[in-house]
Design a protein around this motif. Structure first.
Motif, PDB file in Angstrom:
ATOM      1  N   ASP A 207       0.832  -1.216   0.000  1.00 24.20           N
ATOM      2  CA  ASP A 207       0.000   0.000   0.000  1.00 24.20           C
ATOM      3  C   ASP A 207       0.864   1.262   0.000  1.00 24.20           C
ATOM      4  O   ASP A 207       0.656   2.182   0.785  1.00 24.20           O
ATOM      5  N   TYR A 208       1.817   1.261  -0.907  1.00 21.91           N
ATOM      6  CA  TYR A 208       2.784   2.364  -0.937  1.00 21.91           C
ATOM      7  C   TYR A 208       3.415   2.433  -2.322  1.00 21.91           C
ATOM      8  O   TYR A 208       3.830   1.404  -2.872  1.00 21.91           O
ATOM      9  N   ARG A 209       3.483   3.621  -2.889  1.00 22.87           N
ATOM     10  CA  ARG A 209       4.125   3.800  -4.195  1.00 22.87           C
ATOM     11  C   ARG A 209       5.576   4.211  -3.977  1.00 22.87           C
ATOM     12  O   ARG A 209       5.870   5.336  -3.576  1.00 22.87           O
ATOM     13  N   SER A 210       6.470   3.302  -4.238  1.00 23.83           N
ATOM     14  CA  SER A 210       7.895   3.559  -4.020  1.00 23.83           C
ATOM     15  C   SER A 210       8.427   4.558  -5.033  1.00 23.83           C
ATOM     16  O   SER A 210       7.881   4.740  -6.124  1.00 23.83           O
ATOM     17  N   ARG A 211       9.525   5.192  -4.669  1.00 25.24           N
ATOM     18  CA  ARG A 211      10.275   6.007  -5.617  1.00 25.24           C
ATOM     19  C   ARG A 211      11.179   5.063  -6.396  1.00 25.24           C
ATOM     20  O   ARG A 211      12.061   4.440  -5.828  1.00 25.24           O
ATOM     21  N   GLY A 212      10.951   4.937  -7.673  1.00 29.32           N
ATOM     22  CA  GLY A 212      11.687   3.957  -8.442  1.00 29.32           C
ATOM     23  C   GLY A 212      11.124   2.571  -8.201  1.00 29.32           C
ATOM     24  O   GLY A 212      10.059   2.386  -7.593  1.00 29.32           O
ATOM     25  N   VAL A 213      11.850   1.563  -8.665  1.00 29.52           N
ATOM     26  CA  VAL A 213      11.338   0.200  -8.557  1.00 29.52           C
ATOM     27  C   VAL A 213      11.248  -0.252  -7.095  1.00 29.52           C
ATOM     28  O   VAL A 213      10.416  -1.084  -6.740  1.00 29.52           O
ATOM     29  N   LEU A 214      12.070   0.322  -6.223  1.00 28.60           N
ATOM     30  CA  LEU A 214      12.069  -0.036  -4.804  1.00 28.60           C
ATOM     31  C   LEU A 214      12.755   1.078  -4.035  1.00 28.60           C
ATOM     32  O   LEU A 214      13.634   1.759  -4.578  1.00 28.60           O
ATOM     33  N   ASP A 215      12.358   1.274  -2.795  1.00 26.03           N
ATOM     34  CA  ASP A 215      13.061   2.225  -1.931  1.00 26.03           C
ATOM     35  C   ASP A 215      13.036   1.708  -0.496  1.00 26.03           C
ATOM     36  O   ASP A 215      12.455   0.648  -0.197  1.00 26.03           O
ATOM     37  N   ALA A 216      13.680   2.447   0.388  1.00 25.64           N
ATOM     38  CA  ALA A 216      13.843   1.975   1.760  1.00 25.64           C
ATOM     39  C   ALA A 216      12.505   1.817   2.475  1.00 25.64           C
ATOM     40  O   ALA A 216      12.321   0.893   3.277  1.00 25.64           O
ATOM     41  N   GLU A 217      11.557   2.710   2.206  1.00 27.83           N
ATOM     42  CA  GLU A 217      10.265   2.627   2.893  1.00 27.83           C
ATOM     43  C   GLU A 217       9.500   1.385   2.470  1.00 27.83           C
ATOM     44  O   GLU A 217       8.874   0.717   3.312  1.00 27.83           O
ATOM     45  N   LEU A 218       9.533   1.035   1.192  1.00 27.40           N
ATOM     46  CA  LEU A 218       8.834  -0.179   0.769  1.00 27.40           C
ATOM     47  C   LEU A 218       9.485  -1.412   1.402  1.00 27.40           C
ATOM     48  O   LEU A 218       8.789  -2.337   1.818  1.00 27.40           O
TER      49      LEU A 218
END
Length: 526
Positions: free
Chosen positions: A324-335
């Motif tokens: 339930d989160y749109r990452s910055r780029g394909v993946l980021d630290a929050e995801l």
């Protein structure tokens, strides 16, 4: 309060950045008028701004069910469905849009671009054909017709369209950039002088200036004007880095979080649903960008049991949905932080359901987004029957190819030598981790071996993927679109005598060469 008043209030809140208040007001509009498509689409944007990815997608799906017809509503809905990587829903939207009746070349061209990014390049060309009928002098339509012709390997037609675009609008920088990549330029036939004359007409510090500088670099490199080529590349990288800065801190946290979360026990938990039936076997082709992944997928796609799926964000989109989160780029630290709460069995099922049609009834579907190497722990957990092919190429060849490639909104690390080398080291460290926690799940495919001995390399690949041997998996002689940065190189057979493109710049690449030294093999010299 009536719907019109609520709409005006919602629009005001949205302009002020008050996302929650705006969303409440748009919901109020929908209480009065449940079929108000623009309210649904605006609500979708507000929910996404608030970090509510699933709610945002649901508003877009509701808008689709309302069957919008107006130009603005259809275009905004198409943009939203593309954002959520919903190609089937995008096609449904277009099917109900009566696009053949649209009069605007700009509308048709943007929809064609959205359709193309979903892999429907034949339909994209139909839209573009209509766009140039509506307005033969619409430069973006001419430009994108050139791009789609390039995807199909129709280089003469591509060149003609791009030249028409430039004749209409000489400062259309992207057209110069694509033109610079269609073929190897020669001292007698190139566009360097024309592009240099245009530089002062393109705003400094703009994306257009970046495209033009990369185009000058490409062509000056081809003709051996290496000082001029390097100056253009430096300018392009410096400007692009200012426009798209790389967040080194987030990258470090992401890599550390992946290694901590995705241990052997995390991956092994996927065995619990390994016996669930699947409509096809996914094969992920991963690695650094510019490592040869397109070549491998194109060869593999020649096999009669394989459908080549190209570069999509299908798995990344499922991660975003379940986190339930749109990452910055394909993946980021929050995801990554949210990833321990994901239901991976459900994710795997939903991934297969959403991609099954693309397999076209064949046993294997490839997924060739190189940066999926970041997702390998999640892929192994969600899709225990998937195969993973890891392209490995010389570090300097790979990184210099990244440095001289204009990426749109990804690979922000690739415009600075030190940041690029740092990312490369993080990538190599993570791949070593994946090999350690899931032994036997990943096959390294070396680019040099694939080029030198396609049959030997592909025999190993096919055996790993549990596919029977077929010589069709050793050639590039088949039709179809190749919509990646390597598209021009996928025509005319495998290039076996490729020279080190970085050799003329060895004295300029000190930071990169020094930082890559731990990863280089002794023979990797110009």
């Amino acid at each position: 309060m009536n719907a019109a008043t609520l709409w005006q209030r919602a629009e005001t809140y949205a302009k002020q950045g008050q996302w929650a208040a705006a969303l409440t007001a748009y919901d109020g509009v929908l209480e009065h008028d449940p079929n108000h498509v623009m309210a649904m689409l605006r609500a979708s944007r507000m929910a996404l701004s608030l970090g509510r990815y699933r709610d945002s997608r649901e508003y877009a799906v509701r808008a689709l069910a309302a069957r919008p017809q107006g130009d603005e509503a259809v275009l905004n809905l198409a943009r939203a469905l593309r954002l959520f990587n919903e190609p089937a829903l995008l096609m449904e939207c277009l099917a109900h849009s009566r696009w053949q009746e649209r009069r605007s070349a700009a509308w048709l061209t943007e929809v064609a671009m959205l359709v193309s990014t979903s892999g429907e390049n034949e339909l994209a060309m139909q839209l573009l054909d209509l766009a140039v009928q509506r307005d033969p002098r619409h430069a973006p339509a001419r430009y994108f017709r050139g791009v789609v012709h390039m995807f199909f390997g129709q280089m003469e037609q591509a060149e003609d369209e791009l030249e028409q675009c430039i004749a209409i609008l000489p400062t259309y920088a992207q057209a110069h950039w694509v033109l610079s990549r269609l073929r190897k330029q020669t001292p007698e036939h190139n566009h360097v002088a024309r592009m240099k004359a245009l530089i002062s007409r393109v705003p400094a510090g703009s994306e257009s200036r970046v495209y033009l500088a990369y185009a000058v670099h490409n062509e000056a490199h081809d003709i051996g004007a290496y000082d001029e080529s390097w100056q253009a590349l430096e300018h392009a990288c410096r400007t692009k880095r200012q426009l798209s800065p790389h967040d080194r801190t987030d990258a470090r946290r992401m890599y550390e979080g992946l290694a901590k979360l995705c241990d052997a026990g995390f991956v092994a938990a996927g065995h619990a649903h390994a016996d669930e039936p699947a409509p096809y076997r996914p094969v992920f082709v991963v690695g650094m960008h510019r490592s040869g992944s397109t070549l491998l997928e194109q060869l593999l796609g020649g096999h009669p049991d394989v459908t080549d799926g190209g570069e999509t964000y299908s798995f990344a989109s499922q991660m975003r949905y379940f986190a339930d989160y749109r990452s910055r780029g394909v993946l980021d630290a929050e995801l990554v932080r949210r990833a321990d709460k994901v239901d991976y069995a459900a994710l795997g099922r939903r991934f297969l359901e959403h991609t099954a049609a693309r397999a076209k009834g064949r046993a294997v579907l490839t997924e060739k987004l190189p940066s999926n190497f970041l997702h390998l722990g999640f892929i192994a957990r969600a899709l225990p029957h998937a195969r993973i092919l890891h392209m490995v190429r010389d570090p300097v060849d790979t990184c210099f190819s990244n440095l001289r490639t204009m990426f749109s909104d990804v690979n922000t690390f690739s415009y600075d030598q030190r940041e690029l080398a740092e990312w490369y080291g993080q990538y190599r460290g993570l791949m070593a981790h994946w090999h350690a926690v899931m032994p036997g799940r990943i096959l390294d495919v070396r680019y040099d071996e694939l080029v030198a001995d396609p049959e030997g390399a592909m025999r190993r690949v096919l055996a790993f993927c549990e596919l029977p041997w077929d010589t069709a998996a050793t050639t590039l002689d088949r039709p179809g679109a190749v919509a990646t940065a390597s598209s021009p190189q996928m025509r005319g057979g495998i290039i076996k005598d490729r020279k080190a493109a970085w050799a003329p710049y060895v004295d300029k690449l000190g930071p990169l060469l020094e930082a890559l030294a731990p990863w280089r093999e002794p023979q990797a010299s110009p």
